[in-house]
Design a protein around this motif. Structure first.
Motif: not given
Length: 364
Positions: A101, A105, A109, A117-118, A121-122
């Motif tokens: 992930v 991401c 990014f 969402e990046h 999610r990080m």
């Protein structure tokens, strides 16, 4: 034959580490891999040095998958462990998922992808893997350095995520109620501009090698298993879970009992304790029956969601203060909406707290 390899390897000796750089093509498509072989500590040291100048990524695709576009290799999640996995195995599974992930991401990014969402999610991946780190009893300096790096990473993501939530989730319903109100339109533009600036600043910050080095440290911990505590018996994971979960639950239960008395600061503390308890429950859900574990996690997730929404309202009020005396009328409208929404959410939090207290302690 799935794929035909054409290319050559360049082999270097760097101290005690053998570095093989594999470049070439598979069925006409260019690929590259760097393979490190040597003592664990020396491999990590070389990786960190090279990451100062090279944007390393951790492969999540086999060569065949990369060529044929079959998607990423399956990454284990916190709940996908066999019942007899030891604490170290559980950590490696959680960390492996986090590496995928964070790597994906981070690259997306920093590369300019605007999907919010990046960042989200990080943050979630970091929280989960830090919860897993806390379950591994180790005084290893590399583990501590990785945890510190992840903590710094999470802190860096905070401001951009706060503005994302305010601009994209909290503010739009209020704007719908005043579609042609000029002060509100001006405030919306100011919020959008500030959000854009925060994301640009984060994008610049994440280009620092420190963050990629932190990801490499985490990936290294997955492979260099010599640092992991040696299980003393087959119940090692159960022992760890039954030691950690009661502590997390006790801290959370202390505030659940007084949910209707908590102020904003107290609810924020409840939210933090709920996060830690949930991620730990997910990590050790195999300690009891699947039905009891799922019900407890479901109730905890519902409470966490409501606490998160309440916290978003409080965060929005704080973010509005960044505009000083500007947009006074529009800020007043937004603050009024937030205050009214907060009043309706408090009873929901209290009800969720009471239901969670009744959940069966599946780890007992």
């Amino acid at each position: 034959m799935v794929a035909s390899w054409r290319g050559r390897d360049a082999v270097f000796s760097v101290g005690s580490v053998t570095l093989t750089v594999r470049r070439g093509s598979v069925d006409g498509r260019s690929i590259a891999r760097a393979l490190f072989d040597g003592p664990d500590a020396d491999v990590l040291s070389l990786l960190l040095d090279l990451a100062e100048d090279c944007a390393f990524a951790i492969p999540t695709l086999s060569w065949a998958n990369e060529i044929w576009g079959d998607g990423p290799l399956a990454a284990p999640t916190l709940g996908s462990h066999v019942a007899d996995a030891n604490a170290g195995t559980r950590f490696v599974a959680a960390a492996g998922g986090a590496v995928e992930v964070l790597g994906g991401c981070l690259d997306a990014f920093v590369g300019g992808d605007e999907d919010p969402e990046h960042v989200h999610r990080m943050r979630v991946a970091i929280r989960r893997v830090r919860a897993a780190i806390a379950t591994v009893s180790s005084n290893n300096a590399d583990v501590a350095a990785t945890d510190d790096g992840l903590k710094t990473w999470a802190k860096a993501l905070g401001p951009a995520r706060d503005w994302d939530v305010f601009a994209l989730e909290t503010l739009p319903p209020i704007l719908e109620a005043f579609p042609k109100n000029r002060p509100m339109v001006r405030l919306a533009k100011a919020v959008a501009d500030t959000r854009s600036g925060e994301n640009a600043a984060l994008r610049t910050a994440l280009r620092d090698p420190f963050y990629r080095q932190t990801m490499l440290r985490l990936a290294w911990l997955c492979g260099a298993t010599a640092w992991l505590p040696t299980p003393t018996d087959s119940d090692e994971a159960d022992t760890a879970g039954r030691r950690i979960l009661p502590r997390r639950w006790k801290k959370l239960a202390a505030v659940l009992r007084i949910a209707d008395e908590l102020d904003t600061v107290g609810l924020h503390e409840m939210r933090l304790r709920a996060k830690r308890a949930r991620y730990t429950m997910e990590l050790f859900r195999s300690l009891g029956s699947a039905k009891d574990a799922d019900r407890a996690i479901q109730r905890l997730t519902r409470l966490q969601d409501r606490l998160g929404a309440y916290n978003d309202l409080d965060t929005a009020a704080r973010l509005l203060s960044a505009f000083g005396t500007r947009h006074g009328h529009a800020r007043g409208v937004v603050l009024g909406f937030l205050a009214a929404r907060a009043l309706t959410m408090r009873p929901e939090i209290v009800r969720s707290s009471r239901k969670l207290r009744k959940a069966h302690k599946f780890w007992v």
